[in-house]
Design a protein around this motif. Structure first.
Motif, mmCIF file in Angstrom:
data_model
loop_
_atom_site.group_PDB
_atom_site.id
_atom_site.type_symbol
_atom_site.label_atom_id
_atom_site.label_comp_id
_atom_site.label_asym_id
_atom_site.label_seq_id
_atom_site.Cartn_x
_atom_site.Cartn_y
_atom_site.Cartn_z
ATOM 1 N N GLY A 186 0.802 -1.209 0.000
ATOM 2 C CA GLY A 186 0.000 0.000 0.000
ATOM 3 C C GLY A 186 0.836 1.259 0.000
ATOM 4 N N ARG A 187 0.174 2.377 0.207
ATOM 5 C CA ARG A 187 0.796 3.680 0.144
ATOM 6 C C ARG A 187 1.401 4.071 1.494
ATOM 7 N NH1 ARG A 187 -4.720 6.008 -1.802
ATOM 8 N NH2 ARG A 187 -4.050 7.783 -0.534
ATOM 9 N N VAL A 188 2.099 5.197 1.473
ATOM 10 C CA VAL A 188 2.621 5.805 2.693
ATOM 11 C C VAL A 188 1.993 7.184 2.840
ATOM 12 C CG1 VAL A 188 4.802 4.541 2.618
ATOM 13 C CG2 VAL A 188 4.626 6.725 1.426
ATOM 14 N N GLY A 189 1.956 7.689 4.053
ATOM 15 C CA GLY A 189 1.321 8.977 4.258
ATOM 16 C C GLY A 189 1.735 9.621 5.567
ATOM 17 N N LEU A 190 1.339 10.878 5.731
ATOM 18 C CA LEU A 190 1.680 11.664 6.917
ATOM 19 C C LEU A 190 0.436 12.357 7.455
ATOM 20 C CD1 LEU A 190 4.923 13.408 5.598
ATOM 21 C CD2 LEU A 190 4.803 11.407 7.104
ATOM 22 N N GLY A 191 0.374 12.520 8.773
ATOM 23 C CA GLY A 191 -0.773 13.198 9.329
ATOM 24 C C GLY A 191 -0.620 13.536 10.788
ATOM 25 N N MET A 192 -1.736 13.948 11.396
ATOM 26 C CA MET A 192 -1.722 14.409 12.783
ATOM 27 C C MET A 192 -3.008 14.007 13.484
ATOM 28 S SD MET A 192 -1.527 18.301 14.266
ATOM 29 C CE MET A 192 -3.305 18.476 14.393
ATOM 30 N N ILE A 193 -2.874 13.668 14.749
ATOM 31 C CA ILE A 193 -4.018 13.393 15.616
ATOM 32 C C ILE A 193 -4.082 14.493 16.662
ATOM 33 C CG2 ILE A 193 -5.065 11.762 17.224
ATOM 34 C CD1 ILE A 193 -3.235 9.597 15.913
ATOM 35 N N GLN A 194 -5.224 15.154 16.767
ATOM 36 C CA GLN A 194 -5.401 16.174 17.790
ATOM 37 C C GLN A 194 -5.899 15.512 19.062
ATOM 38 O OE1 GLN A 194 -7.680 19.463 16.462
ATOM 39 N NE2 GLN A 194 -7.892 20.397 18.476
ATOM 40 N N THR A 195 -5.272 15.791 20.184
ATOM 41 C CA THR A 195 -5.614 15.099 21.430
ATOM 42 C C THR A 195 -6.487 15.924 22.371
ATOM 43 O OG1 THR A 195 -3.555 15.863 22.455
ATOM 44 C CG2 THR A 195 -3.502 13.749 21.313
ATOM 45 N N THR A 196 -6.648 17.212 22.100
ATOM 46 C CA THR A 196 -7.534 18.048 22.906
ATOM 47 C C THR A 196 -8.359 18.912 21.956
ATOM 48 O OG1 THR A 196 -6.103 20.011 23.098
ATOM 49 C CG2 THR A 196 -5.707 18.197 24.639
ATOM 50 N N GLU A 197 -9.225 19.730 22.496
ATOM 51 C CA GLU A 197 -10.032 20.623 21.668
ATOM 52 C C GLU A 197 -9.363 21.974 21.457
ATOM 53 O OE1 GLU A 197 -13.936 20.950 23.238
ATOM 54 O OE2 GLU A 197 -14.516 18.906 22.668
ATOM 55 N N ASP A 198 -8.126 22.097 21.903
ATOM 56 C CA ASP A 198 -7.469 23.407 21.849
ATOM 57 C C ASP A 198 -6.661 23.626 20.582
ATOM 58 O OD1 ASP A 198 -8.477 23.970 24.366
ATOM 59 O OD2 ASP A 198 -6.732 23.096 25.381
ATOM 60 N N GLY A 199 -6.702 22.694 19.663
ATOM 61 C CA GLY A 199 -5.890 22.821 18.453
ATOM 62 C C GLY A 199 -4.534 22.178 18.653
ATOM 63 N N GLY A 200 -3.785 22.053 17.593
ATOM 64 C CA GLY A 200 -2.467 21.438 17.673
ATOM 65 C C GLY A 200 -1.724 21.595 16.360
ATOM 66 N N ALA A 201 -0.456 21.233 16.352
ATOM 67 C CA ALA A 201 0.355 21.380 15.144
ATOM 68 C C ALA A 201 1.489 20.366 15.143
ATOM 69 C CB ALA A 201 0.924 22.796 15.049
ATOM 70 N N VAL A 202 1.857 19.940 13.942
ATOM 71 C CA VAL A 202 2.959 19.012 13.726
ATOM 72 C C VAL A 202 3.692 19.471 12.469
ATOM 73 C CG1 VAL A 202 3.508 16.676 12.935
ATOM 74 C CG2 VAL A 202 1.944 16.989 14.835
ATOM 75 N N ARG A 203 5.008 19.324 12.450
ATOM 76 C CA ARG A 203 5.774 19.640 11.237
ATOM 77 C C ARG A 203 6.655 18.455 10.873
ATOM 78 N NH1 ARG A 203 7.824 24.014 12.657
ATOM 79 N NH2 ARG A 203 6.699 25.576 11.411
ATOM 80 N N PHE A 204 6.610 18.051 9.600
ATOM 81 C CA PHE A 204 7.470 17.014 9.057
ATOM 82 C C PHE A 204 8.419 17.625 8.029
ATOM 83 C CE2 PHE A 204 3.596 14.550 10.099
ATOM 84 C CZ PHE A 204 4.140 13.471 10.777
ATOM 85 N N SER A 205 9.571 16.976 7.833
ATOM 86 C CA SER A 205 10.464 17.364 6.734
ATOM 87 C C SER A 205 11.229 16.137 6.260
ATOM 88 C CB SER A 205 11.447 18.465 7.166
ATOM 89 O OG SER A 205 12.365 17.982 8.133
ATOM 90 N N HIS A 206 11.762 16.221 5.048
ATOM 91 C CA HIS A 206 12.681 15.233 4.496
ATOM 92 C C HIS A 206 12.139 13.804 4.575
ATOM 93 C CE1 HIS A 206 15.126 18.766 5.605
ATOM 94 N NE2 HIS A 206 15.655 18.549 4.425
ATOM 95 N N PHE A 207 11.101 13.573 3.820
ATOM 96 C CA PHE A 207 10.491 12.254 3.754
ATOM 97 C C PHE A 207 11.185 11.407 2.693
ATOM 98 C CE2 PHE A 207 7.661 9.041 2.161
ATOM 99 C CZ PHE A 207 7.033 8.546 3.307
ATOM 100 N N GLU A 208 11.370 10.128 3.002
ATOM 101 C CA GLU A 208 11.981 9.205 2.063
ATOM 102 C C GLU A 208 11.445 7.807 2.311
ATOM 103 O OE1 GLU A 208 16.451 7.555 0.917
ATOM 104 O OE2 GLU A 208 16.112 8.774 2.699
ATOM 105 N N ALA A 209 11.051 7.138 1.251
ATOM 106 C CA ALA A 209 10.623 5.736 1.362
ATOM 107 C C ALA A 209 11.095 4.987 0.123
ATOM 108 C CB ALA A 209 9.108 5.634 1.495
ATOM 109 N N ARG A 210 11.478 3.736 0.302
ATOM 110 C CA ARG A 210 11.860 2.942 -0.853
ATOM 111 C C ARG A 210 11.649 1.469 -0.583
ATOM 112 N NH1 ARG A 210 16.824 0.149 -1.138
ATOM 113 N NH2 ARG A 210 18.254 0.568 0.567
ATOM 114 N N SER A 211 11.435 0.723 -1.654
ATOM 115 C CA SER A 211 11.318 -0.718 -1.527
ATOM 116 C C SER A 211 12.678 -1.324 -1.213
ATOM 117 C CB SER A 211 10.765 -1.319 -2.823
ATOM 118 O OG SER A 211 11.574 -0.963 -3.931
#
Length: 505
Positions: free
Chosen positions: A479-504
């Motif tokens: 299958g595919r690969v992906g990135l995301g975020m789960i918010q744990t409270t109602e106050d909002g939240g943020a995540v930052r990713f960089s330099h993604f790499e995947a290979r068989s």
């Protein structure tokens, strides 16, 4: 390999005990050392004559800070530095392995997948280095290492501290190795990232033939050929010959960028692999782009390396891992701008880009997990993923999808106090497969890794294995690969990713 300390060598540098000499060059010497943790490191100690100059110390400090910005997964990490020490020193991760010159001399020129792996790997390293605003300045075979484990780039850019200090360089001096110098450097012009692209072309041709394209009977004649003659590319064929020729253009503005090199290399068909030229253990490279066995620029080895007394060879170099197979599937994105991942804006969340990476933000009262729209490439079997988590707010968890079909799949989530692998069903319900406590600095940069092999996934946090999980759902074998975020409270939240790499794999 290291040699015993000589009578005049120091025995300590700060808190580091020096164990042996790795190499010596124009700027100083590199030592194998041990810190308080007992971990082997490479310590570069600057020569006293440079240390006496305030201008040099200032440039050294700024270049060390710049070097720290290069993503840690593709470099031998800068572990420590003391520009104010009596003799300034830099501490980097220790890397070991034979260099490209030794391999070509001992086993002959590279062909097929081995050659392609070097070409892609070195280009990958340059993309990461240039992306941090650094110029390599001395890319050459002695600085391309076949190391066990992950390829690492080290000491890049530090040469500028010497080259830019007028008291240490005359108009007829520069840091580098003649055969790999671009014509504009011989003309006395300022170095730009294009000089590294030129050196890439020379290096790839050397890897394929055992010689350089402007070789002549004397250094002066070589310099004249670089400035005036077309490269002799006999012995190199196909698309790679054309790309090397473009990299060796006299006009730096007409050379491809490192990113363009990489894109063109990955767009073509990977050549058939030939016999492995060096006995290296396969492992996924943490360099910015996958598809390759990657590369390392290496001072740490001390091939600082491969230098001879009096040479101003300072920084450098890339290390290819094993060659990619013809069926390699890869996804790579620095996440510095829309590319494999796209921008998206909704009422209660967004996936956007800033200078530091892909920023995922949830507004107050958002109740949904956020998966940013990303690549549709599917990995049908075993594969490996590396991505840098730049920041994580206290009220959010970052996650990485793998074996994901758009509705169901496996997910690794990273929160401030735990790391969890889970399986998600088409209806959105999730079930934990494996989990463990994890104490992390949510404001720091961390490297996340996932190695998927058959029915087992292994998870890494900052190079340390932290979790394994059985992933045996027969409906989720790829299958595919992906990135995301789960918010744990109602106050909002943020995540930052960089330099993604995947290979068989």
């Amino acid at each position: 390999m290291h040699t015993p300390l000589r009578p005049h060598d120091p025995r300590v540098a700060g808190e580091y005990e020096l164990l042996g000499l790795l190499g010596e060059g124009g700027m100083g010497a590199v030592y194998l050392a041990r810190g308080r943790s007992g971990r082997p490191v490479a310590v570069k100690i600057i020569k006293p004559e440079y240390a006496a100059q305030a201008e040099f110390r200032g440039r050294f400090r700024s270049e060390v800070n710049r070097a720290r910005q290069v993503p840690p997964f593709c470099t031998a990490a800068v572990l420590d530095a003391d520009p104010d020490h009596e003799t300034p020193y830099l501490v980097v991760e220790y890397v070991d392995g034979p260099d490209l010159a030794e391999v070509v001399t001992g086993k002959g020129p590279l062909t097929g997948g081995d050659l392609h792996g070097v070409a892609v790997g070195v280009a990958t390293a340059l993309v990461a280095i240039h992306g941090a605003g650094v110029i390599h300045r001395d890319l050459k075979p002695r600085n391309v290492l076949f190391a066990l484990g992950s390829p690492k780039v080290i000491d890049f850019g530090i040469a500028r501290a010497l080259e830019s200090t007028s008291e240490h360089t005359r108009p007829d001096q520069m840091v580098g190795t003649l055969s790999y110098m671009a014509p504009e450097r011989l003309d006395g012009k300022a170095a730009s990232p294009a000089v590294d692209v030129f050196a890439w072309g020379v290096l790839v041709f050397y890897a394929a033939t055992g010689r350089t394209p402007f070789a002549a009977d004397s250094p002066t004649a070589t310099a004249v050929r670089i400035l005036t003659a077309e490269p002799d590319l006999d012995g190199l064929t196909g698309d790679l010959r054309d790309l090397v020729g473009r990299a060796l253009h006299k006009d730096p503005a007409l050379r491809p960028t490192a990113q363009e090199l990489l894109d063109m290399l990955l767009a073509g068909d990977a050549p058939q692999a030939t016999a492995v030229v060096a006995p290296v253990k396969p492992r996924f490279s943490r360099v910015r782009v996958a598809a390759v066995a990657a590369t390392t620029l290496a001072l740490a080895l001390g091939v600082f390396l491969g230098m001879r007394p009096g040479q101003d060879n300072v920084v450098v170099a890339a290390v290819p891992s094993p060659s990619p197979s013809p069926s390699v599937i890869s996804v790579a994105d620095p996440l510095a701008r829309p590319g494999k991942w796209k921008q998206t804006f909704a009422d209660d969340h967004s996936c956007d880009f800033d200078e530091d990476g892909l920023l995922i933000v949830a507004e107050e009262h958002n109740t949904e997990d956020i998966t940013c729209p990303g690549p549709t490439t599917a990995f049908p079997g075993d594969h490996a993923i590396r991505v840098t988590l730049e920041s994580l707010s206290e009220d959010a968890c970052a996650f990485v999808w793998f074996r994901y079909d758009g509705r169901s799949g496996y997910q690794l989530s990273i929160c401030n106090d735990s790391i969890t692998a889970a399986k998600y069903e088409p209806n959105g319900d999730g079930s934990t497969v494996s989990s463990t406590d994890l104490k992390m600095d949510y404001t720091a940069r961390h490297l996340l890794g996932i190695d998927v092999a058959g029915r087992v996934a292994t998870f890494f946090f900052d190079d340390e294995k932290v979790l394994t999980a059985v992933i045996d759902d027969p409906a989720l074998t790829g299958g595919r690969v992906g990135l995301g975020m789960i918010q744990t409270t109602e106050d909002g939240g943020a995540v930052r990713f960089s330099h993604f790499e995947a290979r068989s794999v």
